[in-house]
Design a protein around this motif. Structure first.
Motif, PDB file in Angstrom:
ATOM      1  N   TYR A 109      37.625  53.877  43.014  1.00  0.00           N
ATOM      2  CA  TYR A 109      37.464  52.416  42.994  1.00  0.00           C
ATOM      3  C   TYR A 109      37.652  51.872  41.584  1.00  0.00           C
ATOM      4  O   TYR A 109      38.397  50.896  41.373  1.00  0.00           O
ATOM      5  CB  TYR A 109      36.076  52.046  43.524  1.00  0.00           C
ATOM      6  N   LEU A 110      36.979  52.473  40.614  1.00  0.00           N
ATOM      7  CA  LEU A 110      37.022  51.972  39.250  1.00  0.00           C
ATOM      8  C   LEU A 110      38.417  52.077  38.647  1.00  0.00           C
ATOM      9  O   LEU A 110      38.804  51.257  37.801  1.00  0.00           O
ATOM     10  CB  LEU A 110      36.019  52.735  38.380  1.00  0.00           C
ATOM     11  N   ALA A 111      39.182  53.071  39.072  1.00  0.00           N
ATOM     12  CA  ALA A 111      40.535  53.265  38.538  1.00  0.00           C
ATOM     13  C   ALA A 111      41.554  52.328  39.172  1.00  0.00           C
ATOM     14  O   ALA A 111      42.571  52.016  38.549  1.00  0.00           O
ATOM     15  CB  ALA A 111      40.975  54.715  38.751  1.00  0.00           C
ATOM     16  N   HIS A 112      41.285  51.847  40.385  1.00  0.00           N
ATOM     17  CA  HIS A 112      42.321  51.126  41.117  1.00  0.00           C
ATOM     18  C   HIS A 112      41.985  49.679  41.469  1.00  0.00           C
ATOM     19  O   HIS A 112      42.852  48.957  41.971  1.00  0.00           O
ATOM     20  CB  HIS A 112      42.671  51.884  42.407  1.00  0.00           C
ATOM     21  N   VAL A 113      40.773  49.249  41.225  1.00  0.00           N
ATOM     22  CA  VAL A 113      40.447  47.861  41.516  1.00  0.00           C
ATOM     23  C   VAL A 113      41.171  46.947  40.530  1.00  0.00           C
ATOM     24  O   VAL A 113      41.357  47.291  39.358  1.00  0.00           O
ATOM     25  CB  VAL A 113      38.924  47.631  41.459  1.00  0.00           C
ATOM     26  N   ASP A 114      41.595  45.820  41.013  1.00  0.00           N
ATOM     27  CA  ASP A 114      42.298  44.848  40.179  1.00  0.00           C
ATOM     28  C   ASP A 114      41.263  43.999  39.438  1.00  0.00           C
ATOM     29  O   ASP A 114      40.827  42.946  39.903  1.00  0.00           O
ATOM     30  CB  ASP A 114      43.189  43.962  41.053  1.00  0.00           C
ATOM     31  N   THR A 115      40.848  44.475  38.275  1.00  0.00           N
ATOM     32  CA  THR A 115      39.784  43.803  37.529  1.00  0.00           C
ATOM     33  C   THR A 115      40.234  42.463  36.946  1.00  0.00           C
ATOM     34  O   THR A 115      39.389  41.651  36.555  1.00  0.00           O
ATOM     35  CB  THR A 115      39.273  44.701  36.392  1.00  0.00           C
ATOM     36  N   ALA A 116      41.540  42.239  36.881  1.00  0.00           N
ATOM     37  CA  ALA A 116      42.037  40.983  36.309  1.00  0.00           C
ATOM     38  C   ALA A 116      42.147  39.872  37.353  1.00  0.00           C
ATOM     39  O   ALA A 116      42.326  38.700  36.994  1.00  0.00           O
ATOM     40  CB  ALA A 116      43.400  41.213  35.663  1.00  0.00           C
ATOM     41  N   LEU A 117      42.038  40.211  38.623  1.00  0.00           N
ATOM     42  CA  LEU A 117      42.212  39.220  39.685  1.00  0.00           C
ATOM     43  C   LEU A 117      41.147  38.129  39.576  1.00  0.00           C
ATOM     44  O   LEU A 117      39.946  38.427  39.545  1.00  0.00           O
ATOM     45  CB  LEU A 117      42.136  39.899  41.056  1.00  0.00           C
ATOM     46  N   GLN A 118      41.575  36.878  39.538  1.00  0.00           N
ATOM     47  CA  GLN A 118      40.648  35.760  39.428  1.00  0.00           C
ATOM     48  C   GLN A 118      40.900  34.732  40.525  1.00  0.00           C
ATOM     49  O   GLN A 118      42.036  34.549  40.966  1.00  0.00           O
ATOM     50  CB  GLN A 118      40.783  35.064  38.059  1.00  0.00           C
ATOM     51  N   ARG A 119      39.843  34.066  40.899  1.00  0.00           N
ATOM     52  CA  ARG A 119      39.915  32.927  41.804  1.00  0.00           C
ATOM     53  C   ARG A 119      38.943  31.865  41.304  1.00  0.00           C
ATOM     54  O   ARG A 119      37.773  32.174  41.071  1.00  0.00           O
ATOM     55  CB  ARG A 119      39.579  33.320  43.243  1.00  0.00           C
ATOM     56  N   ARG A 120      39.450  30.666  41.139  1.00  0.00           N
ATOM     57  CA  ARG A 120      38.651  29.564  40.611  1.00  0.00           C
ATOM     58  C   ARG A 120      37.998  29.931  39.275  1.00  0.00           C
ATOM     59  O   ARG A 120      36.847  29.595  39.004  1.00  0.00           O
ATOM     60  CB  ARG A 120      37.594  29.130  41.612  1.00  0.00           C
TER      61      ARG A 120
END
Length: 555
Positions: A109-120
């Motif tokens: 999870y930590l390696a592949h989650v899109d940590t940059a994804l933003q909403r609002r």
């Protein structure tokens, strides 16, 4: 849709059964990215599902090997060997791959989650990222406590070759693991837990600051541990105060027939837990009810009982009762003899949750045991990971080791609030410790708090024998006095942890932590070898060797 971030079910014999990489539940990097909000729910729940596989063993490894329980004749061979520290044969509680299944899920999870994804303007996965970091750190702490030295793997193992390389690499001891995860978790200490609409999951998540306190405690970083515990318990938005009503008492200063049994594993004091299934059809159910209690599934043959050591510790406590006379408040010490039940002597927490009885009318040829046992602490639907009284007691341990024994005594005897701190902690210590023991006075009021010892031993604040010990003659310096007090107060704290946390899986590791800190194997070996009432020389000799405290990793 991702069901499990990186789950495993089948062991790899070629990788020594430590790390697993193949499973029908795994969806590999080429197939999935974690970039949808719905992914977070299924990924986090997949990790929680893997934690169910280690839930029972984290309790049993910490309890069966301690001095507080004995296994019965009805106990499984695995439990009997565990209690005897015999790992010459395979044992279902020694399956290190179950821990790494959780860890590998977290790593994926930590390696592949899109940590940059933003909403609002808000990062979508920030809360889940912090929660998964905490799951991983907690699992590693449980793992290294059980095994002593372990491979520290922080990247997902997707192939057998990667797993083999990790297994062959260097192993990290308890302090190394703790120091690594203190650094890893600190940036996420104040991130809120995930909030999934329609799903009640708040208590599934490990409290990060409490875990940071634990990591610092094991690492010997006592000031930092005190800071994290204080910060967590005194959180402005969610302060944690002990339940005053959760105590067992004698109600009369003249009649000691039957105590009120109000002490329990209160749901109000449960901070986090691993949810277990209630039906085998749905998944992993806890076997703890069948191990501790008489049930129809085990034909009433329970597998563990309170040890002589626990009963003696409980009975050795002084129960002090304060009561109002016509002119003043008087104090009485409840007698240690003449009770109708041996468990009514001393502290009352054990008798509040434990009962055993024999049915004299049962058919002697029945397949069911005529002796039945109930331990109210044990619940099948959840395995508790954090409970508020135990966090307070670790806070006391950290304060004491940081050089503040009077501040630690607030937690044991008086109750933690500003009024008590100013009253019972001298000026010099208060000046140094007030940053940790200054709590919100609108919530932590004198009338709302009690020392933890009062939960089973009466009005501890009136017990003149229960206090910070003083040397028989004054020592040369104040620091000499504090050095004299710290190990003695620590003994009181560790005893209180046993009286409060028995059957919950803490005891062996509490003894281990102090034994390692003092470099004194006898601190663990002596009580464990005496759990039956008399010393077992062979067991004591075995436990004087620190290597025998840990489960063997597969080779």
């Amino acid at each position: 849709m991702l069901v499990v971030g990186c789950g495993t079910t089948a062991a790899l014999t070629s990788c020594s059964d430590i790390l697993e990489t193949e499973s029908e539940l795994v969806e590999y990097e080429k197939d999935n990215t974690l970039n949808q909000p719905t992914d977070s729910v299924y990924s986090v729940m997949g990790i929680v599902n893997k934690m169910q596989y280690i839930a029972d063993r984290i309790v049993l490894l910490g309890e069966v090997r301690s001095d507080l329980v004995n296994v019965t004749e009805a106990a499984s061979a695995d439990l009997k060997r565990l209690a005897a520290f015999d790992f010459s044969q395979s044992n279902k509680y020694n399956e290190v791959s179950a821990y790494y299944a959780v860890i590998n899920n977290c790593n994926y999870y930590l390696a592949h989650v899109d940590t940059a994804l933003q909403r609002r303007g808000k990062k979508v996965f920030a809360n889940e990222y912090a929660a998964v970091k905490t799951f991983r750190a907690w699992t590693y702490l449980e793992l290294v406590k059980a095994y002593g030295e372990v491979p520290l793997v922080t990247t997902p193992m997707m192939t057998e070759r990667e797993a083999a390389a990790a297994v062959a690499g260097p192993r990290s001891d308890i302090k190394t693991v703790c120091n690594f995860f203190i650094n890893d978790l600190t940036p996420y200490a104040y991130v809120d837990i995930p909030n999934y609409r329609g799903l009640v999951m708040d208590e599934f998540f490990i409290p990060t600051r409490a875990l940071l306190g634990d990591l610092c405690l094991w690492a010997g970083r006592y000031e930092e541990a005190a800071k994290w515990y204080s910060d967590y318990l005194n959180d402005r938005n969610d302060p944690i105060i002990l339940n005053q009503s959760n105590r067992s008492t004698w109600t009369s200063p003249t009649s000691f027939t039957t105590p009120t049994r109000r002490y329990s594993l209160s749901s109000a004091e449960t901070l986090s837990y691993i949810p277990m299934e209630t039906r085998v059809f749905d998944g992993i159910i806890s076997d703890l009810p069948n191990i501790y209690n008489s049930t129809t599934d085990n034909r009433y043959f329970f597998q563990m009982v309170p040890s002589t050591g626990l009963k003696r510790l409980s009975a050795s406590q002084n129960y002090t009762l304060a009561y109002q006379t016509t002119t003043s408040v008087d104090t009485i010490a409840v007698p240690h003899t003449g009770m109708s039940d041996e468990l009514y002597v001393g502290d009352l927490r054990l008798c509040s949750v434990y009962s055993q009885y024999t049915s004299g009318s049962q058919d002697p040829y029945s397949e069911y045991s005529s002796t039945q046992q109930t331990i109210d602490k044990i619940r099948g639907g959840q395995v508790v990971t954090y409970r508020s009284p135990m966090v307070y007691l670790r806070f006391a341990e950290a304060l004491n080791r940081a050089g503040y024994p009077q501040s630690a005594m607030l937690i044991l005897k008086h109750g933690l609030c500003n009024e008590n701190a100013k009253k019972y902690v001298d000026t010099l210590e208060y000046a140094a410790s007030k940053q940790y023991i200054t709590f919100d006075e609108t919530i932590f009021k004198r009338e709302n708090v009690r020392g933890i010892h009062t939960r089973g031993s009466g009005d501890a604040e009136c017990d003149t024998l229960y206090d910070v010990p003083l040397p028989a003659t004054p020592l040369a310096t104040r620091q000499d006095t504090i050095a004299y007090q710290i190990p003695l107060v620590e003994d009181m704290i560790i005893n209180e942890m046993a009286l409060e946390g028995f059957f919950e899986g803490y005891r062996f590791y509490d003894l281990m932590r102090v034994a390692l800190r003092r470099d004194d194997p006898a601190y663990l070996a002596d009580p464990v070898s005496r759990r039956n009432g008399e010393s077992d020389p062979a067991l004591r000799s075995l436990l004087l060797e620190k290597k025998n405290w840990f489960l063997p990793l597969p080779q």
